[in-house]
Design a protein around this motif. Structure first.
Motif, mmCIF file in Angstrom:
data_model
loop_
_atom_site.group_PDB
_atom_site.id
_atom_site.type_symbol
_atom_site.label_atom_id
_atom_site.label_comp_id
_atom_site.label_asym_id
_atom_site.label_seq_id
_atom_site.Cartn_x
_atom_site.Cartn_y
_atom_site.Cartn_z
ATOM 1 N N ALA A 54 0.832 -1.213 0.000
ATOM 2 C CA ALA A 54 0.000 0.000 0.000
ATOM 3 C C ALA A 54 0.864 1.260 0.000
ATOM 4 O O ALA A 54 0.531 2.250 -0.654
ATOM 5 N N LEU A 55 1.988 1.215 0.714
ATOM 6 C CA LEU A 55 2.888 2.377 0.735
ATOM 7 C C LEU A 55 3.526 2.605 -0.632
ATOM 8 O O LEU A 55 3.670 3.750 -1.076
ATOM 9 N N ILE A 56 3.898 1.531 -1.313
ATOM 10 C CA ILE A 56 4.471 1.672 -2.663
ATOM 11 C C ILE A 56 3.415 2.229 -3.624
ATOM 12 O O ILE A 56 3.710 3.089 -4.448
ATOM 13 N N LYS A 57 2.179 1.756 -3.485
ATOM 14 C CA LYS A 57 1.111 2.289 -4.340
ATOM 15 C C LYS A 57 0.840 3.754 -4.019
ATOM 16 O O LYS A 57 0.560 4.550 -4.908
ATOM 17 N N GLY A 58 0.938 4.123 -2.736
ATOM 18 C CA GLY A 58 0.782 5.533 -2.362
ATOM 19 C C GLY A 58 1.887 6.393 -2.946
ATOM 20 O O GLY A 58 1.661 7.540 -3.356
ATOM 21 N N LEU A 59 3.095 5.839 -3.008
ATOM 22 C CA LEU A 59 4.213 6.554 -3.626
ATOM 23 C C LEU A 59 3.972 6.735 -5.119
ATOM 24 O O LEU A 59 4.240 7.805 -5.681
ATOM 25 N N ALA A 60 3.431 5.702 -5.750
ATOM 26 C CA ALA A 60 3.127 5.801 -7.186
ATOM 27 C C ALA A 60 2.055 6.864 -7.440
ATOM 28 O O ALA A 60 2.131 7.608 -8.429
ATOM 29 N N GLN A 61 1.082 6.985 -6.553
ATOM 30 C CA GLN A 61 0.050 8.004 -6.706
ATOM 31 C C GLN A 61 0.606 9.406 -6.463
ATOM 32 O O GLN A 61 0.220 10.358 -7.122
ATOM 33 N N SER A 62 1.527 9.530 -5.489
ATOM 34 C CA SER A 62 2.094 10.854 -5.221
ATOM 35 C C SER A 62 3.010 11.319 -6.344
ATOM 36 O O SER A 62 3.271 12.513 -6.478
ATOM 37 N N LEU A 63 3.506 10.382 -7.157
ATOM 38 C CA LEU A 63 4.314 10.779 -8.313
ATOM 39 C C LEU A 63 3.484 11.557 -9.327
ATOM 40 O O LEU A 63 4.022 12.364 -10.077
ATOM 41 N N GLY A 64 2.168 11.321 -9.350
ATOM 42 C CA GLY A 64 1.304 12.047 -10.277
ATOM 43 C C GLY A 64 1.283 13.535 -9.989
ATOM 44 O O GLY A 64 1.274 14.363 -10.902
ATOM 45 N N SER A 65 1.300 13.907 -8.708
ATOM 46 C CA SER A 65 1.238 15.331 -8.366
ATOM 47 C C SER A 65 2.607 15.915 -8.018
ATOM 48 O O SER A 65 2.861 17.082 -8.299
ATOM 49 N N ASN A 66 3.471 15.124 -7.403
ATOM 50 C CA ASN A 66 4.763 15.645 -6.943
ATOM 51 C C ASN A 66 5.947 14.984 -7.641
ATOM 52 O O ASN A 66 7.067 15.057 -7.143
ATOM 53 N N GLY A 67 5.701 14.340 -8.767
ATOM 54 C CA GLY A 67 6.767 13.599 -9.441
ATOM 55 C C GLY A 67 7.936 14.463 -9.867
ATOM 56 O O GLY A 67 9.091 14.079 -9.720
ATOM 57 N N ASP A 68 7.652 15.657 -10.386
ATOM 58 C CA ASP A 68 8.733 16.529 -10.851
ATOM 59 C C ASP A 68 9.634 16.957 -9.690
ATOM 60 O O ASP A 68 10.857 17.017 -9.826
ATOM 61 N N LYS A 69 9.039 17.260 -8.531
ATOM 62 C CA LYS A 69 9.841 17.648 -7.355
ATOM 63 C C LYS A 69 10.709 16.492 -6.873
ATOM 64 O O LYS A 69 11.876 16.687 -6.534
ATOM 65 N N LEU A 70 10.134 15.277 -6.867
ATOM 66 C CA LEU A 70 10.905 14.111 -6.416
ATOM 67 C C LEU A 70 12.033 13.775 -7.383
ATOM 68 O O LEU A 70 13.123 13.386 -6.961
ATOM 69 N N VAL A 71 11.787 13.952 -8.688
ATOM 70 C CA VAL A 71 12.838 13.715 -9.680
ATOM 71 C C VAL A 71 13.963 14.727 -9.494
ATOM 72 O O VAL A 71 15.151 14.386 -9.580
ATOM 73 N N GLN A 72 13.611 15.997 -9.226
ATOM 74 C CA GLN A 72 14.630 17.038 -8.989
ATOM 75 C C GLN A 72 15.469 16.713 -7.746
ATOM 76 O O GLN A 72 16.671 16.949 -7.727
ATOM 77 N N MET A 73 14.828 16.164 -6.696
ATOM 78 C CA MET A 73 15.547 15.856 -5.450
ATOM 79 C C MET A 73 16.410 14.603 -5.574
ATOM 80 O O MET A 73 17.553 14.593 -5.121
ATOM 81 N N PHE A 74 15.871 13.552 -6.183
ATOM 82 C CA PHE A 74 16.544 12.252 -6.145
ATOM 83 C C PHE A 74 17.484 12.026 -7.332
ATOM 84 O O PHE A 74 18.630 11.627 -7.152
ATOM 85 N N LYS A 75 17.008 12.238 -8.550
ATOM 86 C CA LYS A 75 17.793 12.097 -9.775
ATOM 87 C C LYS A 75 18.465 10.726 -9.897
ATOM 88 O O LYS A 75 19.678 10.628 -10.083
ATOM 89 N N GLY A 76 17.675 9.663 -9.759
ATOM 90 C CA GLY A 76 18.225 8.317 -9.870
ATOM 91 C C GLY A 76 17.126 7.270 -9.917
ATOM 92 O O GLY A 76 15.935 7.572 -9.883
ATOM 93 N N VAL A 77 17.563 6.015 -10.000
ATOM 94 C CA VAL A 77 16.655 4.879 -10.054
ATOM 95 C C VAL A 77 16.985 3.969 -8.878
ATOM 96 O O VAL A 77 18.134 3.562 -8.699
#
Length: 167
Positions: free
Chosen positions: A57-80
């Protein structure tokens, strides 16, 4: 040969059981040996399935938060990052686009920069903030391979997995 000659016993030798009982010099009774059971006892309540549902459920919640905050998380993390949680694998792509989560069995994801191996309860504690990633690594609850410096940036990403999280 006087040093090696047998010496006669002096005194009295008691072998009366009453005296042995009074002085408590009798050897204690040992409990009987139990047969070895190669199968461990099964838990009465299914805790494993409850925590697995929580981490899923937490992984699915993370996938849902990528829809709204994905660009911010990509800027912070920059990796796989590849999460290996009790045999299941979740690939978190925060390098391309606005981010994407590849669930266990999905193909087509990029190569992981960092791999994190842990149990379900450790992932739930990390995502809820009850356990710091550095402490989990030191205690041996979290195994990291690949770019370790990139794994230090995971704390805000894991916070995004919490329900109702805001960045």
């Amino acid at each position: 040969w006087s040093c090696c000659s047998p010496k006669p016993l002096e005194g009295y030798l008691f072998s009366d059981t009453r005296i042995l009982l009074q002085t408590r010099t009798r050897t204690p009774r040992r409990p009987p040996l139990l047969a070895w059971n190669p199968t461990p006892p099964q838990p009465t309540h299914p805790t494993h399935t409850l925590t697995m549902a929580a981490s899923e459920a937490l992984i699915k919640g993370l996938a849902q938060s990528l829809g709204s905050n994905g660009d911010k998380l990509v800027q912070m993390f920059k990796g796989v990052a590849l999460f290996k949680i009790d045999g299941k694998e979740y690939l978190l792509d925060l390098k391309n686009g606005s981010g994407k989560v590849y669930f266990d069995g999905e193909s087509g994801g990029p190569k992981a920069d960092v791999t994190l191996t842990m149990s379900d309860d450790v992932f739930v504690k990390l995502a809820s903030g009850k356990l710091q990633p550095q402490m989990a690594f030191i205690q041996g609850k979290l195994k990291i391979s690949g770019n370790i410096a990139l794994s230090m940036k995971l704390t805000p990403v894991l916070k995004a997995a919490q329900p109702g999280a805001k960045l």
